[in-house]
Design a protein around this motif. Structure first.
Motif, PDB file in Angstrom:
ATOM      1  N   SER A   1     -10.633   4.796  -0.741  1.00 53.88           N
ATOM      2  CA  SER A   1     -11.400   3.805  -1.513  1.00 53.88           C
ATOM      3  C   SER A   1     -10.555   3.175  -2.612  1.00 53.88           C
ATOM      4  O   SER A   1     -10.926   2.136  -3.163  1.00 53.88           O
ATOM      5  CB  SER A   1     -12.646   4.455  -2.127  1.00 53.88           C
ATOM      6  N   TRP A   2      -9.417   3.802  -2.924  1.00 54.20           N
ATOM      7  CA  TRP A   2      -8.470   3.257  -3.898  1.00 54.20           C
ATOM      8  C   TRP A   2      -7.316   2.538  -3.206  1.00 54.20           C
ATOM      9  O   TRP A   2      -6.301   2.242  -3.815  1.00 54.20           O
ATOM     10  CB  TRP A   2      -7.937   4.374  -4.791  1.00 54.20           C
ATOM     11  N   SER A   3      -7.482   2.313  -1.907  1.00 50.60           N
ATOM     12  CA  SER A   3      -6.517   1.528  -1.109  1.00 50.60           C
ATOM     13  C   SER A   3      -5.184   2.237  -0.901  1.00 50.60           C
ATOM     14  O   SER A   3      -4.155   1.586  -0.720  1.00 50.60           O
ATOM     15  CB  SER A   3      -6.281   0.147  -1.738  1.00 50.60           C
ATOM     16  N   TYR A   4      -5.200   3.581  -0.912  1.00 47.51           N
ATOM     17  CA  TYR A   4      -4.006   4.324  -0.537  1.00 47.51           C
ATOM     18  C   TYR A   4      -4.051   4.608   0.965  1.00 47.51           C
ATOM     19  O   TYR A   4      -5.118   4.765   1.554  1.00 47.51           O
ATOM     20  CB  TYR A   4      -3.916   5.640  -1.310  1.00 47.51           C
ATOM     21  N   ASP A   5      -2.902   4.699   1.569  1.00 52.69           N
ATOM     22  CA  ASP A   5      -2.774   5.027   2.988  1.00 52.69           C
ATOM     23  C   ASP A   5      -2.545   6.536   3.078  1.00 52.69           C
ATOM     24  O   ASP A   5      -1.524   7.035   2.616  1.00 52.69           O
ATOM     25  CB  ASP A   5      -1.592   4.256   3.576  1.00 52.69           C
ATOM     26  N   ILE A   6      -3.495   7.288   3.646  1.00 50.00           N
ATOM     27  CA  ILE A   6      -3.480   8.744   3.593  1.00 50.00           C
ATOM     28  C   ILE A   6      -3.113   9.351   4.933  1.00 50.00           C
ATOM     29  O   ILE A   6      -3.683   9.001   5.974  1.00 50.00           O
ATOM     30  CB  ILE A   6      -4.852   9.300   3.152  1.00 50.00           C
ATOM     31  N   TYR A   7      -2.162  10.290   4.899  1.00 48.05           N
ATOM     32  CA  TYR A   7      -1.737  11.010   6.092  1.00 48.05           C
ATOM     33  C   TYR A   7      -1.955  12.508   5.885  1.00 48.05           C
ATOM     34  O   TYR A   7      -1.906  13.003   4.758  1.00 48.05           O
ATOM     35  CB  TYR A   7      -0.255  10.771   6.382  1.00 48.05           C
ATOM     36  N   GLY A   8      -2.194  13.224   6.995  1.00 47.81           N
ATOM     37  CA  GLY A   8      -2.330  14.675   6.958  1.00 47.81           C
ATOM     38  C   GLY A   8      -1.295  15.324   7.851  1.00 47.81           C
ATOM     39  O   GLY A   8      -0.441  14.652   8.438  1.00 47.81           O
ATOM     40  N   ILE A   9      -1.373  16.642   7.950  1.00 40.87           N
ATOM     41  CA  ILE A   9      -0.448  17.415   8.772  1.00 40.87           C
ATOM     42  C   ILE A   9      -1.188  17.948   9.996  1.00 40.87           C
ATOM     43  O   ILE A   9      -2.249  18.561   9.865  1.00 40.87           O
ATOM     44  CB  ILE A   9       0.139  18.592   7.966  1.00 40.87           C
ATOM     45  N   SER A  10      -0.630  17.741  11.155  1.00 35.35           N
ATOM     46  CA  SER A  10      -1.250  18.240  12.383  1.00 35.35           C
ATOM     47  C   SER A  10      -0.741  19.619  12.769  1.00 35.35           C
ATOM     48  O   SER A  10      -1.446  20.398  13.407  1.00 35.35           O
ATOM     49  CB  SER A  10      -1.001  17.260  13.535  1.00 35.35           C
ATOM     50  N   ASP A  11       0.474  19.949  12.370  1.00 40.33           N
ATOM     51  CA  ASP A  11       1.079  21.250  12.702  1.00 40.33           C
ATOM     52  C   ASP A  11       1.744  21.805  11.448  1.00 40.33           C
ATOM     53  O   ASP A  11       2.783  21.300  11.008  1.00 40.33           O
ATOM     54  CB  ASP A  11       2.106  21.080  13.827  1.00 40.33           C
ATOM     55  N   PHE A  12       1.154  22.858  10.871  1.00 36.80           N
ATOM     56  CA  PHE A  12       1.645  23.389   9.601  1.00 36.80           C
ATOM     57  C   PHE A  12       2.939  24.195   9.737  1.00 36.80           C
ATOM     58  O   PHE A  12       3.461  24.696   8.749  1.00 36.80           O
ATOM     59  CB  PHE A  12       0.565  24.220   8.916  1.00 36.80           C
ATOM     60  N   SER A  13       3.449  24.318  10.939  1.00 38.52           N
ATOM     61  CA  SER A  13       4.769  24.920  11.120  1.00 38.52           C
ATOM     62  C   SER A  13       5.859  23.857  11.215  1.00 38.52           C
ATOM     63  O   SER A  13       7.045  24.179  11.269  1.00 38.52           O
ATOM     64  CB  SER A  13       4.801  25.790  12.380  1.00 38.52           C
ATOM     65  N   GLU A  14       5.436  22.588  11.219  1.00 36.47           N
ATOM     66  CA  GLU A  14       6.380  21.469  11.357  1.00 36.47           C
ATOM     67  C   GLU A  14       6.206  20.455  10.231  1.00 36.47           C
ATOM     68  O   GLU A  14       6.293  19.250  10.435  1.00 36.47           O
ATOM     69  CB  GLU A  14       6.174  20.776  12.713  1.00 36.47           C
ATOM     70  N   VAL A  15       5.935  20.944   9.034  1.00 33.43           N
ATOM     71  CA  VAL A  15       5.657  20.054   7.903  1.00 33.43           C
ATOM     72  C   VAL A  15       6.828  19.130   7.599  1.00 33.43           C
ATOM     73  O   VAL A  15       6.650  17.920   7.375  1.00 33.43           O
ATOM     74  CB  VAL A  15       5.284  20.876   6.648  1.00 33.43           C
TER      75      VAL A  15
ATOM     76  N   MET B   1       0.840  -1.192   0.000  1.00 36.49           N
ATOM     77  CA  MET B   1       0.000   0.000   0.000  1.00 36.49           C
ATOM     78  C   MET B   1       0.878   1.246   0.000  1.00 36.49           C
ATOM     79  O   MET B   1       1.753   1.398   0.834  1.00 36.49           O
ATOM     80  CB  MET B   1      -0.922   0.012   1.228  1.00 36.49           C
ATOM     81  N   PHE B   2       0.634   2.159  -0.952  1.00 37.71           N
ATOM     82  CA  PHE B   2       1.404   3.391  -1.021  1.00 37.71           C
ATOM     83  C   PHE B   2       0.936   4.369   0.047  1.00 37.71           C
ATOM     84  O   PHE B   2      -0.262   4.519   0.293  1.00 37.71           O
ATOM     85  CB  PHE B   2       1.258   4.040  -2.398  1.00 37.71           C
ATOM     86  N   LYS B   3       1.899   5.082   0.653  1.00 39.28           N
ATOM     87  CA  LYS B   3       1.594   6.105   1.648  1.00 39.28           C
ATOM     88  C   LYS B   3       1.593   7.470   0.969  1.00 39.28           C
ATOM     89  O   LYS B   3       2.601   7.861   0.364  1.00 39.28           O
ATOM     90  CB  LYS B   3       2.618   6.080   2.782  1.00 39.28           C
ATOM     91  N   LEU B   4       0.472   8.192   1.078  1.00 37.21           N
ATOM     92  CA  LEU B   4       0.345   9.512   0.482  1.00 37.21           C
ATOM     93  C   LEU B   4       0.195  10.547   1.593  1.00 37.21           C
ATOM     94  O   LEU B   4      -0.632  10.380   2.498  1.00 37.21           O
ATOM     95  CB  LEU B   4      -0.879   9.588  -0.441  1.00 37.21           C
ATOM     96  N   LEU B   5       0.996  11.605   1.532  1.00 39.74           N
ATOM     97  CA  LEU B   5       0.895  12.700   2.482  1.00 39.74           C
ATOM     98  C   LEU B   5       0.151  13.847   1.808  1.00 39.74           C
ATOM     99  O   LEU B   5       0.627  14.411   0.822  1.00 39.74           O
ATOM    100  CB  LEU B   5       2.284  13.168   2.923  1.00 39.74           C
ATOM    101  N   LEU B   6      -1.029  14.183   2.333  1.00 38.45           N
ATOM    102  CA  LEU B   6      -1.868  15.242   1.782  1.00 38.45           C
ATOM    103  C   LEU B   6      -1.717  16.490   2.654  1.00 38.45           C
ATOM    104  O   LEU B   6      -2.187  16.523   3.794  1.00 38.45           O
ATOM    105  CB  LEU B   6      -3.329  14.786   1.735  1.00 38.45           C
ATOM    106  N   ILE B   7      -1.050  17.504   2.135  1.00 38.33           N
ATOM    107  CA  ILE B   7      -0.803  18.741   2.881  1.00 38.33           C
ATOM    108  C   ILE B   7      -1.831  19.771   2.428  1.00 38.33           C
ATOM    109  O   ILE B   7      -1.626  20.515   1.464  1.00 38.33           O
ATOM    110  CB  ILE B   7       0.641  19.244   2.664  1.00 38.33           C
ATOM    111  N   GLU B   8      -2.964  19.797   3.117  1.00 43.12           N
ATOM    112  CA  GLU B   8      -4.120  20.627   2.759  1.00 43.12           C
ATOM    113  C   GLU B   8      -4.758  21.137   4.044  1.00 43.12           C
ATOM    114  O   GLU B   8      -5.106  20.347   4.922  1.00 43.12           O
ATOM    115  CB  GLU B   8      -5.123  19.801   1.943  1.00 43.12           C
ATOM    116  N   ASP B   9      -4.890  22.472   4.169  1.00 49.74           N
ATOM    117  CA  ASP B   9      -5.417  23.040   5.415  1.00 49.74           C
ATOM    118  C   ASP B   9      -6.930  23.198   5.431  1.00 49.74           C
ATOM    119  O   ASP B   9      -7.513  23.482   6.477  1.00 49.74           O
ATOM    120  CB  ASP B   9      -4.758  24.392   5.707  1.00 49.74           C
ATOM    121  N   ASP B  10      -7.593  23.009   4.289  1.00 47.76           N
ATOM    122  CA  ASP B  10      -9.064  23.032   4.251  1.00 47.76           C
ATOM    123  C   ASP B  10      -9.558  21.671   4.743  1.00 47.76           C
ATOM    124  O   ASP B  10      -9.453  20.664   4.024  1.00 47.76           O
ATOM    125  CB  ASP B  10      -9.524  23.301   2.821  1.00 47.76           C
TER     126      ASP B  10
END
Length: 230
Positions: free
Chosen positions: A23-37, A1-10
Motif C-alpha cells: 500500500s506504500w508502493s514498495y515491491d515486496i519479495y519473499g523467500i521460497s526456499d530458506f536453504s537458498e536465501v 519503486m524500491f524492491k524489498l526482500l522480506l525474509i520471514e517464515d511466518d
C-alpha cells in the motif's frame, strides 16, 4: 519503486507486512526456499532486506553474514528476540537497524523510509571524493584508500565518517549523529551508534587511521585532521 526482500517464515505475518508495504508502493519479495536465501537474494537484487533472526535451516545472523560478504545492501532485522546481545550481534554483522516484535507498523515504515533516504539519497548533492589525513574518501563507492590499501564501508559507517570529517577537529555530539543517521532518535538505542563507530574504527585501523576518530567522553566524537601519528 524500491524492491524489498522480506525474509520471514511466518506466512501470516509475511502476508500482513507485505500487504501493508504494498500500500506504500514498495515491491515486496519473499523467500521460497530458506536453504537458498543467498541465491534468491542474488536473483532479486533488492534495495533493502528485512530479515527475522529465527528462521528454518539457518538463522538470520547467518544470512546477514552471507549477504554482507557479497553486498552492502541495507539490512533491517525484525525479531521477537530482544536480548541486548541480539541487537549488538546484528549491528556487528553489518545490519542497519533492529525492530522488536510486536511492533507498530508506523515505526516499521518510518525505519524503512529513513534507511532508504539515507542510503540512496544522502550524497546526491555532495562531492563524490574527499581527502582526509592523506586518505581518499569516495562517497559514491563507500571506500577509503591510502598507501596501506583500501577498505569498504557500509552506508552507515560512511555516513558517520562523512559527518565527522565535515566538522573536522570539532566535537560532534552523539545526539547529533543519531538524529542525522536515523532521522528520529526515539527509534534507536544509544548502543547502536557505539557499535557502528567501533566497527568504523576497526576498519580504519587497517589503514592506520582508526585512532584519528577520537571519543570525547560525555560529549561525542571528533575526526582529527592534523594529529601526529601515534
Amino acid at each position: 519503486m524500491f524492491k524489498l526482500l522480506l525474509i520471514e517464515d511466518d506466512a501470516s505475518l509475511f502476508q500482513e507486512i507485505k500487504d501493508r508495504l504494498l500500500s506504500w508502493s514498495y515491491d515486496i519479495y519473499g523467500i521460497s526456499d530458506f536453504s537458498e536465501v543467498l541465491q534468491e537474494f542474488t536473483a532479486i537484487k533488492p534495495d533493502l532486506v528485512i530479515i527475522d533472526i529465527q528462521l528454518p535451516k539457518f538463522d538470520g545472523f547467518h544470512w546477514c553474514r552471507m549477504i554482507r560478504s557479497h553486498s552492502n545492501v541495507p539490512i533491517l532485522f525484525l525479531s521477537s528476540r530482544d536480548h541486548p546481545s541480539d541487537i549488538v550481534m546484528s549491528m556487528q554483522l553489518g545490519a542497519d537497524d533492529f525492530i522488536q516484535k510486536p511492533f507498530h507498523f508506523d515505526v516499521l515504515i518510518a525505519k524503512i523510509q529513513a534507511i532508504l533516504r539515507r542510503v540512496y539519497n544522502y550524497n546526491t548533492d555532495q562531492i563524490e571524493l574527499k581527502t582526509w589525513y592523506g586518505a581518499a574518501i569516495d562517497y559514491q563507492k563507500n571506500t577509503v584508500t591510502n598507501d596501506a590499501g583500501t577498505v569498504e564501508l557500509t552506508k552507515n559507517e560512511m555516513f558517520i565518517l562523512k559527518h565527522l570529517i565535515e566538522q573536522k577537529n570539532k566535537i560532534v555530539s552523539r545526539e547529533s549523529l543519531i538524529k542525522s543517521l536515523w532521522d528520529d532518535e526515539r527509534f534507536v538505542s544509544d548502543n547502536t551508534l557505539t557499535v557502528n563507530v567501533n566497527r568504523l574504527r576497526k576498519k580504519l585501523d587497517a589503514l592506520g587511521l582508526g585512532h584519528f576518530i577520537e571519543t570525547k567522553v560525555g560529549q561525542g566524537y571528533m575526526a582529527v585532521e592534523k594529529a601526529e601519528p601515534l
